[in-house]
Motif scaffolding. Structure first.
Motif, short mmCIF file in Angstrom:
data_model
loop_
_atom_site.label_atom_id
_atom_site.label_comp_id
_atom_site.label_asym_id
_atom_site.label_seq_id
_atom_site.Cartn_x
_atom_site.Cartn_y
_atom_site.Cartn_z
N GLU A 76 34.45 -7.97 -25.93
CA GLU A 76 35.07 -9.28 -25.80
C GLU A 76 35.02 -9.71 -24.35
OE1 GLU A 76 38.65 -8.11 -27.67
OE2 GLU A 76 39.43 -7.08 -25.92
N GLU A 77 35.19 -11.01 -24.12
CA GLU A 77 35.11 -11.54 -22.76
C GLU A 77 36.41 -11.33 -21.98
OE1 GLU A 77 32.43 -12.46 -21.23
OE2 GLU A 77 31.19 -12.34 -23.02
N SER A 78 37.55 -11.36 -22.67
CA SER A 78 38.83 -11.16 -21.99
C SER A 78 39.77 -10.42 -22.93
CB SER A 78 39.44 -12.51 -21.60
OG SER A 78 40.09 -13.10 -22.70
N PRO A 79 40.86 -9.87 -22.39
CA PRO A 79 41.81 -9.16 -23.24
C PRO A 79 42.47 -10.06 -24.28
CG PRO A 79 42.33 -8.80 -20.92
CD PRO A 79 41.25 -9.82 -20.98
N TRP A 80 42.41 -11.37 -24.06
CA TRP A 80 43.06 -12.32 -24.97
C TRP A 80 42.09 -12.89 -26.00
CZ3 TRP A 80 43.24 -12.45 -19.64
CH2 TRP A 80 44.38 -11.86 -19.09
N ALA A 81 40.82 -12.59 -25.85
CA ALA A 81 39.80 -13.10 -26.78
C ALA A 81 39.65 -12.17 -27.97
CB ALA A 81 38.46 -13.23 -26.06
N ASN A 82 39.16 -12.71 -29.05
CA ASN A 82 38.80 -11.87 -30.19
C ASN A 82 37.47 -11.19 -29.90
OD1 ASN A 82 41.03 -12.56 -31.81
ND2 ASN A 82 40.01 -14.46 -32.42
N PRO A 83 37.25 -10.00 -30.46
CA PRO A 83 35.95 -9.38 -30.31
C PRO A 83 34.84 -10.31 -30.80
CG PRO A 83 37.50 -7.83 -31.26
CD PRO A 83 38.17 -9.18 -31.25
N ASP A 84 33.72 -10.27 -30.12
CA ASP A 84 32.60 -11.17 -30.39
C ASP A 84 31.44 -10.36 -30.97
OD1 ASP A 84 30.21 -12.68 -30.09
OD2 ASP A 84 31.03 -13.75 -28.36
N LEU A 85 31.07 -10.66 -32.20
CA LEU A 85 30.00 -9.90 -32.86
C LEU A 85 28.68 -9.99 -32.10
CD1 LEU A 85 30.79 -10.75 -36.58
CD2 LEU A 85 31.26 -8.60 -35.38
N ARG A 86 28.39 -11.13 -31.49
CA ARG A 86 27.15 -11.25 -30.70
C ARG A 86 27.19 -10.36 -29.47
NH1 ARG A 86 27.50 -17.53 -30.32
NH2 ARG A 86 29.53 -16.69 -29.88
N LEU A 87 28.37 -10.29 -28.83
CA LEU A 87 28.52 -9.43 -27.66
C LEU A 87 28.42 -7.96 -28.06
CD1 LEU A 87 29.04 -9.08 -24.65
CD2 LEU A 87 31.49 -9.35 -25.11
N ILE A 88 28.99 -7.61 -29.20
CA ILE A 88 28.89 -6.22 -29.68
C ILE A 88 27.42 -5.86 -29.93
CG2 ILE A 88 29.43 -4.70 -31.63
CD1 ILE A 88 32.19 -6.14 -31.73
N ARG A 89 26.67 -6.76 -30.54
CA ARG A 89 25.24 -6.50 -30.78
C ARG A 89 24.49 -6.34 -29.46
NH1 ARG A 89 21.23 -4.70 -34.37
NH2 ARG A 89 19.30 -5.51 -33.55
N ARG A 90 24.75 -7.24 -28.50
CA ARG A 90 24.08 -7.14 -27.20
C ARG A 90 24.45 -5.83 -26.51
NH1 ARG A 90 26.04 -10.83 -22.52
NH2 ARG A 90 27.26 -8.97 -22.11
N SER A 91 25.71 -5.45 -26.58
CA SER A 91 26.13 -4.19 -25.97
C SER A 91 25.44 -3.00 -26.62
CB SER A 91 27.66 -4.04 -26.06
OG SER A 91 28.30 -5.03 -25.29
N ALA A 92 25.27 -3.04 -27.94
CA ALA A 92 24.57 -1.97 -28.64
C ALA A 92 23.11 -1.89 -28.18
CB ALA A 92 24.65 -2.17 -30.15
#
Length: 142
Positions: A76-92
């Motif tokens: 996620e971008e910040s502690p207050w944001a919801n997890p982002d599936l696109r960011l999770i994919r990029r991180s993977a």
């Protein structure tokens, strides 16, 4: 990709451990590691917020080799944001590339975004399955 239950910290010193993170920093330039395995990592390594903060400041919210066998895995971008599936994919994708470059033989990954983040494993698993080979173990708490 293998899936197990257990304690991620049992693998410290035996594998590369991914710490799910966000890209937010305090005014002091320290990464915010507020919950889940990020909080546990901060408790084990008190200088971790400063080290990760420097990496975030220099390279942005990406997978970073932090040291002590730890790697950041942004969800996620910040502690207050919801997890982002696109960011999770990029991180993977970035984690897989780091493992290939580094010759890592064992990488332990918590279920990204599925703990405090509230995502279901059923929606996250397909994002990882085609990238993570047998070197990657996804762990969930026992």
């Amino acid at each position: 990709m293998k899936e197990i239950t257990g304690n991620i910290w049992d693998y410290l010193g035996k594998a590369v451990i991914c710490v799910t993170t966000n890209g937010h920093m305090t005014r002091k330039g320290e990464a915010v590691l507020g919950r889940g395995c990020a909080r546990q990592a901060r408790e084990r390594f008190p200088d971790l917020p400063a080290r990760l903060g420097a990496l975030l400041s220099e390279g942005g919210n990406h997978v970073h080799v932090i040291g002590d066998g730890l790697v950041s895995f942004p969800v996620e971008e910040s502690p207050w944001a919801n997890p982002d599936l696109r960011l999770i994919r990029r991180s993977a994708e970035e984690l897989r590339a780091s493992a290939d470059r580094g010759g890592w033989t064992l990488v332990i990954v918590p279920r990204p975004g599925c703990g405090g983040g509230g995502l279901s494993w059923e929606e996250v698993r397909p994002l990882l399955a085609d990238l993570f080979d047998d070197r990657f173990i996804v762990i969930s708490a026992a």
